[in-house]
Design a protein around this motif. Structure first.
Motif, PDB file in Angstrom:
ATOM      1  N   LYS A   1      18.315 -59.693 -77.351  1.00 51.88           N
ATOM      2  CA  LYS A   1      17.829 -59.162 -76.094  1.00 51.88           C
ATOM      3  C   LYS A   1      18.746 -58.728 -75.027  1.00 51.88           C
ATOM      4  N   ALA A   2      19.958 -59.496 -74.936  1.00 51.41           N
ATOM      5  CA  ALA A   2      20.884 -59.169 -73.772  1.00 51.41           C
ATOM      6  C   ALA A   2      21.773 -57.887 -74.348  1.00 51.41           C
ATOM      7  N   HIS A   3      21.601 -57.689 -75.534  1.00 53.01           N
ATOM      8  CA  HIS A   3      22.769 -56.487 -76.218  1.00 53.01           C
ATOM      9  C   HIS A   3      22.332 -55.149 -75.673  1.00 53.01           C
ATOM     10  N   LYS A   4      23.255 -54.607 -74.956  1.00 53.91           N
ATOM     11  CA  LYS A   4      23.159 -53.039 -74.381  1.00 53.91           C
ATOM     12  C   LYS A   4      23.140 -52.509 -75.563  1.00 53.91           C
ATOM     13  N   PRO A   5      22.109 -51.783 -76.014  1.00 52.91           N
ATOM     14  CA  PRO A   5      22.137 -50.815 -77.140  1.00 52.91           C
ATOM     15  C   PRO A   5      22.800 -49.513 -77.047  1.00 52.91           C
ATOM     16  N   TYR A   6      23.431 -49.124 -78.133  1.00 59.36           N
ATOM     17  CA  TYR A   6      23.946 -47.675 -77.935  1.00 59.36           C
ATOM     18  C   TYR A   6      23.102 -46.615 -77.683  1.00 59.36           C
ATOM     19  N   PRO A   7      23.499 -45.870 -76.677  1.00 59.05           N
ATOM     20  CA  PRO A   7      22.463 -44.735 -76.063  1.00 59.05           C
ATOM     21  C   PRO A   7      22.255 -43.583 -77.490  1.00 59.05           C
ATOM     22  N   ALA A   8      21.086 -43.749 -77.840  1.00 60.25           N
ATOM     23  CA  ALA A   8      20.580 -42.940 -79.122  1.00 60.25           C
ATOM     24  C   ALA A   8      20.377 -41.431 -78.618  1.00 60.25           C
ATOM     25  N   ALA A   9      19.865 -41.310 -77.290  1.00 69.38           N
ATOM     26  CA  ALA A   9      19.267 -40.033 -77.095  1.00 69.38           C
ATOM     27  C   ALA A   9      20.380 -38.940 -77.194  1.00 69.38           C
ATOM     28  N   LEU A  10      20.246 -37.892 -77.518  1.00 70.78           N
ATOM     29  CA  LEU A  10      20.972 -36.745 -77.682  1.00 70.78           C
ATOM     30  C   LEU A  10      21.391 -36.181 -76.418  1.00 70.78           C
ATOM     31  N   PRO A  11      22.704 -36.263 -76.150  1.00 67.86           N
ATOM     32  CA  PRO A  11      22.993 -35.908 -74.613  1.00 67.86           C
ATOM     33  C   PRO A  11      22.958 -34.351 -74.756  1.00 67.86           C
ATOM     34  N   PRO A  12      22.953 -33.674 -73.261  1.00 68.21           N
ATOM     35  CA  PRO A  12      22.762 -32.542 -73.037  1.00 68.21           C
ATOM     36  C   PRO A  12      23.800 -31.400 -73.541  1.00 68.21           C
ATOM     37  N   LEU A  13      23.558 -30.137 -73.710  1.00 66.49           N
ATOM     38  CA  LEU A  13      24.789 -29.297 -73.800  1.00 66.49           C
ATOM     39  C   LEU A  13      25.671 -29.161 -72.825  1.00 66.49           C
ATOM     40  N   THR A  14      26.808 -28.562 -73.232  1.00 66.80           N
ATOM     41  CA  THR A  14      27.714 -28.353 -72.103  1.00 66.80           C
ATOM     42  C   THR A  14      27.716 -26.779 -71.802  1.00 66.80           C
ATOM     43  N   PRO A  15      27.430 -26.427 -70.565  1.00 72.36           N
ATOM     44  CA  PRO A  15      27.454 -24.824 -70.445  1.00 72.36           C
ATOM     45  C   PRO A  15      28.676 -24.142 -70.565  1.00 72.36           C
ATOM     46  N   GLY A  16      28.843 -22.894 -70.707  1.00 68.86           N
ATOM     47  CA  GLY A  16      30.043 -22.214 -70.807  1.00 68.86           C
ATOM     48  C   GLY A  16      30.498 -21.914 -72.187  1.00 68.86           C
ATOM     49  N   ASP A  17      31.637 -21.398 -72.304  1.00 66.17           N
ATOM     50  CA  ASP A  17      32.182 -21.098 -73.629  1.00 66.17           C
ATOM     51  C   ASP A  17      32.880 -22.150 -74.478  1.00 66.17           C
ATOM     52  N   VAL A  18      33.260 -23.212 -73.697  1.00 63.22           N
ATOM     53  CA  VAL A  18      34.154 -24.205 -74.292  1.00 63.22           C
ATOM     54  C   VAL A  18      33.696 -25.667 -73.893  1.00 63.22           C
ATOM     55  N   VAL A  19      33.699 -26.500 -75.167  1.00 67.14           N
ATOM     56  CA  VAL A  19      33.181 -27.826 -74.953  1.00 67.14           C
ATOM     57  C   VAL A  19      34.502 -28.670 -74.977  1.00 67.14           C
ATOM     58  N   LYS A  20      34.897 -29.179 -73.922  1.00 62.91           N
ATOM     59  CA  LYS A  20      35.948 -30.027 -73.906  1.00 62.91           C
ATOM     60  C   LYS A  20      35.757 -31.528 -74.046  1.00 62.91           C
ATOM     61  N   VAL A  21      36.379 -32.036 -75.109  1.00 69.10           N
ATOM     62  CA  VAL A  21      36.320 -33.453 -75.557  1.00 69.10           C
ATOM     63  C   VAL A  21      37.434 -34.157 -75.355  1.00 69.10           C
ATOM     64  N   HIS A  22      37.684 -35.303 -74.673  1.00 66.98           N
ATOM     65  CA  HIS A  22      38.657 -36.202 -74.663  1.00 66.98           C
ATOM     66  C   HIS A  22      38.311 -37.492 -75.066  1.00 66.98           C
ATOM     67  N   MET A  23      38.802 -37.824 -76.233  1.00 63.19           N
ATOM     68  CA  MET A  23      38.412 -39.319 -76.844  1.00 63.19           C
ATOM     69  C   MET A  23      39.939 -40.319 -76.663  1.00 63.19           C
ATOM     70  N   VAL A  24      40.011 -41.500 -76.208  1.00 65.46           N
ATOM     71  CA  VAL A  24      40.835 -42.572 -76.242  1.00 65.46           C
ATOM     72  C   VAL A  24      40.380 -43.298 -77.340  1.00 65.46           C
TER      73      VAL A  24
END
Length: 364
Positions: A74-97
């Motif tokens: 019950k205390a666990h924060k679930p992974y957000p399963a909802a599909l995130p919105p699109l990024t406007p423009g021609d380029v989707v910039k993604v930075h992962m660490v």
């Protein structure tokens, strides 16, 4: 601490008993029979896992849990399963660490993982067909890692290269193909890097949009192979179990049974779209929603409308593959979604879709 067979205590036990009842043509079990069956299975499991009180190499830790597993769930924060919105423009910039992290993969079960953005799965990437994805990977871990996008048409030796600790690397690809795709670390041994949590999903919307969905959820199926039970010190990767394809836990979005305790929701009459990726590293997910039919199924994430199937019960999503599934449910209720490979359900690959505000809880 004690081993228990179900993921989140009596709630998950009730879900599994209900699902078993449905698929067994409404063959009912009495409460006493259910309790006896659970107790017997738990004792058998404990006998299998213990030999004179010592840990046996390669033994199963499936279903291990602390006494307060239900509270932890019950205390666990679930992974957000909802599909995130699109990024406007021609380029989707993604930075992962990339980070070496200790995560929970079930109530009270800790695992020493390698995670994109500190978790497993990594964040969902959402693009539109024709957009360019600019990917930057920064390696804050202790060993080399990389990132492989199944949505990309690009020379792997140029883009999916190892990034050394403390370094960053950027590449671009055009999202030319609509669908739902896996991304993962491609550094050798790939089996180990994926099994340690280095995976995620990218959704590429078609240029001509699919019919409107009222709710869209992303589920990444995966397997965990543990060296220990993870109840004390964090467990680590067990190569022999992984090679034998004998996981201890199987999950949607990295944590066993999280959407049982924290159901996904929709209103009666809503079209609910599931984007399902099987990160594996090895097993197939037989996606099924109990109590309904998959109204539309885009196999392997192929979103061309003339390729879709309609009115199907269960669809295999292979390791490294994806599928998009629409359901429209009019009646309030709790609808389990599972891999119909029921060993996977036992090991945690189960959730609930809550339609409306039904009374009561899942039971047979």
């Amino acid at each position: 601490m004690k081993p228990v067979f179900m993921v989140t205590g009596m709630l998950v036990a009730a879900v599994l008993l209900f699902v078993a009842t449905v698929v067994a043509a409404n063959r009912a079990l009495s409460d006493d029979d259910a309790v006896a069956a659970t107790a017997t299975t738990t004792m058998d499991h404990a006998s299998m896992n213990m030999a004179g009180g010592q840990t046996v190499k390669g033994m199963s830790f499936a279903g291990a849990a602390p006494d307060n597993a239900a509270e932890l769930a019950k205390a666990h924060k679930p992974y957000p399963a909802a599909l995130p919105p699109l990024t406007p423009g021609d380029v989707v910039k993604v930075h992962m660490v990339l980070k070496d992290v200790t995560i929970d993969i079930a109530p009270g079960i800790k695992y020493a993982a390698w995670g994109f953005e500190g978790g497993a799965p990594g964040p969902v990437v959402h693009a539109r067909q024709g957009q360019t994805v600019e990917m930057t990977l920064t390696n804050d871990g202790a060993i080399p890692h990389s990132i492989d996008f199944h949505a990309a048409r690009i020379a792997p030796n140029e883009a999916f290269v190892d990034v050394m600790p403390g370094k960053s690397f950027t590449f671009r690809f055009k999202a030319s193909d609509p669908g739902v795709f896996m991304y993962h670390c491609g550094t050798k041994p790939v089996l180990m890097h994926i099994a340690n949590g280095m995976y995620g999903a990218i959704v590429v919307d078609p240029a001509t949009p699919l019919p409107k969905a009222d709710k869209s959820y992303v589920l990444v199926a995966s397997e965990w192979y543990l060296s220990t039970d993870g109840l004390g010190a964090p467990a680590q990767f067990d190569l022999n179990k992984a090679r034998a394809m004998m996981p201890d836990w199987t999950t949607f979005n990295g944590y066993a049974g999280q959407y049982v305790t924290h159901p996904l929701t929709a209103d009666p009459g809503d079209t609910v779209r599931f984007y399902v990726v099987d990160a594996g590293p090895s097993l197939t997910t037989a996606f099924h929603v109990v109590g309904t039919i998959l109204d539309t199924a885009y196999l392997d994430g192929d979103m061309h409308a003339d390729h879709a199937l309609h009115g199907v019960q269960t669809v295999d999503v292979p390791a490294g593959g994806g599928g998009v599934f629409d359901v429209k449910i009019d009646q309030e209720g709790l609808y389990p979604f599972v891999s119909h490979s029921f060993a996977s359900v036992d090991m945690g690959q189960v959730g609930l879709l809550k339609i409306g505000n039904p009374s009561g809880t899942m039971s047979h």
